[in-house]
Design a protein around this motif. Structure first.
Motif, PDB file in Angstrom:
ATOM      1  N   ILE A 109       0.915  -1.327   0.105  1.00 33.15           N
ATOM      2  CA  ILE A 109       0.046   0.091   0.019  1.00 33.15           C
ATOM      3  C   ILE A 109       0.921   1.191  -0.017  1.00 33.15           C
ATOM      4  N   PHE A 110       0.906   2.061  -0.974  1.00 37.77           N
ATOM      5  CA  PHE A 110       1.392   3.383  -1.153  1.00 37.77           C
ATOM      6  C   PHE A 110       0.854   4.343  -1.640  1.00 37.77           C
ATOM      7  N   ASP A 111       1.403   5.708  -1.371  1.00 38.64           N
ATOM      8  CA  ASP A 111       1.168   7.062  -1.712  1.00 38.64           C
ATOM      9  C   ASP A 111       1.324   7.206  -3.222  1.00 38.64           C
ATOM     10  N   ALA A 112       0.389   7.251  -4.220  1.00 40.46           N
ATOM     11  CA  ALA A 112       0.390   7.378  -5.567  1.00 40.46           C
ATOM     12  C   ALA A 112       0.722   8.768  -5.908  1.00 40.46           C
ATOM     13  N   ASP A 113       0.565   9.696  -5.140  1.00 35.60           N
ATOM     14  CA  ASP A 113       0.850  11.130  -5.196  1.00 35.60           C
ATOM     15  C   ASP A 113       2.350  11.591  -5.012  1.00 35.60           C
TER      16      ASP A 113
END
Length: 456
Positions: free
Chosen positions: A223-227
């Protein structure tokens, strides 16, 4: 040749050396002793009384204020506390001899059957870890929480048997893993931090963070920050095996979490969860992202949607992170001592809605403050530097605000803030730096701030 440290017996003949007698060291001593290792704890500094008591209780050998090389270099495996750099001569010597040097996280994972949720990132680690733990507990899941929060992971593995552990993981802890594999890995964001430990090379620090997923399989989740541009760039150039679940405030996300009409929307294999961002217990863009990451984990674990919503509405955050302390003469005092890098302080300043007196400074880890200039121009009326060396701060912000002063103690800084603030203002401690020049750690710094405010 380096040995695989897991090919070890529990006969009591294997020697476990622990470098550092703090929380992770004492916890590893408890677990190692229980598993039949011959344990020796060595600390270059002084071991705190509460940890000495632990070592005396379990009757393991220990030393402080020195490292006796002869006793350390005959180890079968060495657990190194995260605060000790890999470049220390003793550590280099151990590695030359092929003796495995691992972190507490690596050691403890070998002795638990619990599934692991690992959380790392430059900012938001603690909040996201506690958020996940809060939701899982509400969902009646048997879960422990460790890493950089609470009792050490090794101690909990020795004394408890939950089905899941949520671990807050620093890059230093990840540097010492070999086989560690979380079923769910969360990467909140990456911004330049701790570069003094990574040869001042951002790519080294980034590689360290991504170690959280290196042993994951196609049955695991990332799970990761795509921004986050640094994360996106790394993923473009490197393959991972885990299933990716991005979250974003800006992009359309098919499998993962997005914002639609001010609602958090999470889609995982056509199972949808949504809730309004306005009802979140913690406000601010960064907290919305932390909530999205936590709720994605909860969705994976099939916790009831109503339970997830309620948990996200009543979660209250963590001490020393944008913590409202007191209002005095209609001035709000805010403790953000946990902001030990520029990006964390960026979030803090961004969330300020009134004129702000900003207390900043400490041990600079290679900081570049330029990103803060627009926010300082817009929101900050006075700056109080609190550090041994404030040269960079004075040079960067000297022309931004009318008042910029230097102080040498927390009580002096808070007294100065009291003088400089007016009705309706905020006083924000958000140091953007480590605390070790004047304080024991960021918690000590935050507590001293709160004490000073209460004594006004």
């Amino acid at each position: 040749m380096k040995k695989d440290w897991r090919n070890i017996s529990e006969s009591g003949s294997q020697k476990l050396v622990i470098l550092g007698g703090g929380e992770s060291g004492a916890g590893t001593a408890i677990l190692g002793n229980k598993k039949g290792f011959k344990v020796f704890v060595s600390d270059q500094g002084k071991i705190k009384d509460k940890y000495k008591e632990v070592l005396l209780n379990i009757e393991v050998e220990w030393e402080e204020l020195r490292h006796t090389e002869a006793k350390i270099l005959d180890a079968d495996v060495v657990m190194k506390s995260p605060g000790i750099p890999d470049t220390v001569p003793l550590v280099l010597k151990l590695k030359e001899l092929g003796i495995p040097v691992i972190s507490e996280i690596e050691f403890a994972t070998a002795f638990t059957s619990a599934k692991i949720i690992g959380v790392t990132g430059s900012n938001g680690k603690t909040t996201t870890t506690k958020f996940i733990h809060h939701i899982l507990k509400a969902g009646k899941i048997s879960v422990g929480m460790a890493g950089n929060v609470g009792d050490s992971f090794a101690k909990q593995v020795a004394e408890t048997k939950p089905d899941w552990f949520v671990l807050e993981l620093s890059s230093f802890q990840l540097d010492g893993i070999e086989n560690f594999r979380p079923e769910i890995a969360v990467l909140t964001n990456i911004t330049p931090d701790h570069l003094d430990r990574y040869d001042y090379k951002l790519e080294n620090y980034v590689a360290s963070k991504f170690r959280i997923t290196e042993n994951q399989t196609e049955n695991d989740f990332f799970i990761f920050d795509a921004d986050d541009e640094i994360i996106e760039e790394w993923l473009k150039n490197n393959k991972i095996k885990a299933q990716k679940l991005p979250f974003s405030l800006e992009k359309k996300i098919e499998n993962g979490a997005e914002i639609e009409n001010e609602n958090i929307v999470i889609n995982i294999n056509n199972d949808q969860f949504n809730m309004p961002t306005t009802t979140l217990g913690l406000q601010g863009k960064h907290n919305t992202k932390n909530a999205m990451a936590a709720a994605t984990v909860a969705q994976l674990l099939r916790i009831r949607k109503e339970t997830i919503r309620e948990s996200m509405e009543n979660f209250q955050g963590v001490e020393h992170r944008l913590e409202k302390v007191l209002k005095i003469n209609n001035v709000q005092y805010i403790n953000d001592s946990k902001a030990t890098n520029v990006n964390a302080t960026f979030y803090a300043l961004e969330s300020m809605e009134s004129e702000t007196v900003w207390i900043v400074g400490g041990v600079d880890k290679g900081n570049v403050y330029d990103d803060l200039l627009p926010l300082v121009n817009e929101k900050v009326k006075a700056i109080i530097c609190l550090g041994v060396d404030n040269t960079k701060l004075l040079n960067t912000f000297g022309n931004c605000v009318e008042t910029i002063v230097e102080t040498q103690s927390m009580s002096e800084a808070v007294t100065m803030a009291y003088r400089l603030s007016e009705k309706g203002d905020s006083v924000l401690l958000s140091p953007a730096c480590a605390s070790f020049d004047l304080f024991e750690n960021y918690e000590d710094r935050g507590r001293q701030f709160k004490d000073a405010v209460r004594n006004l």
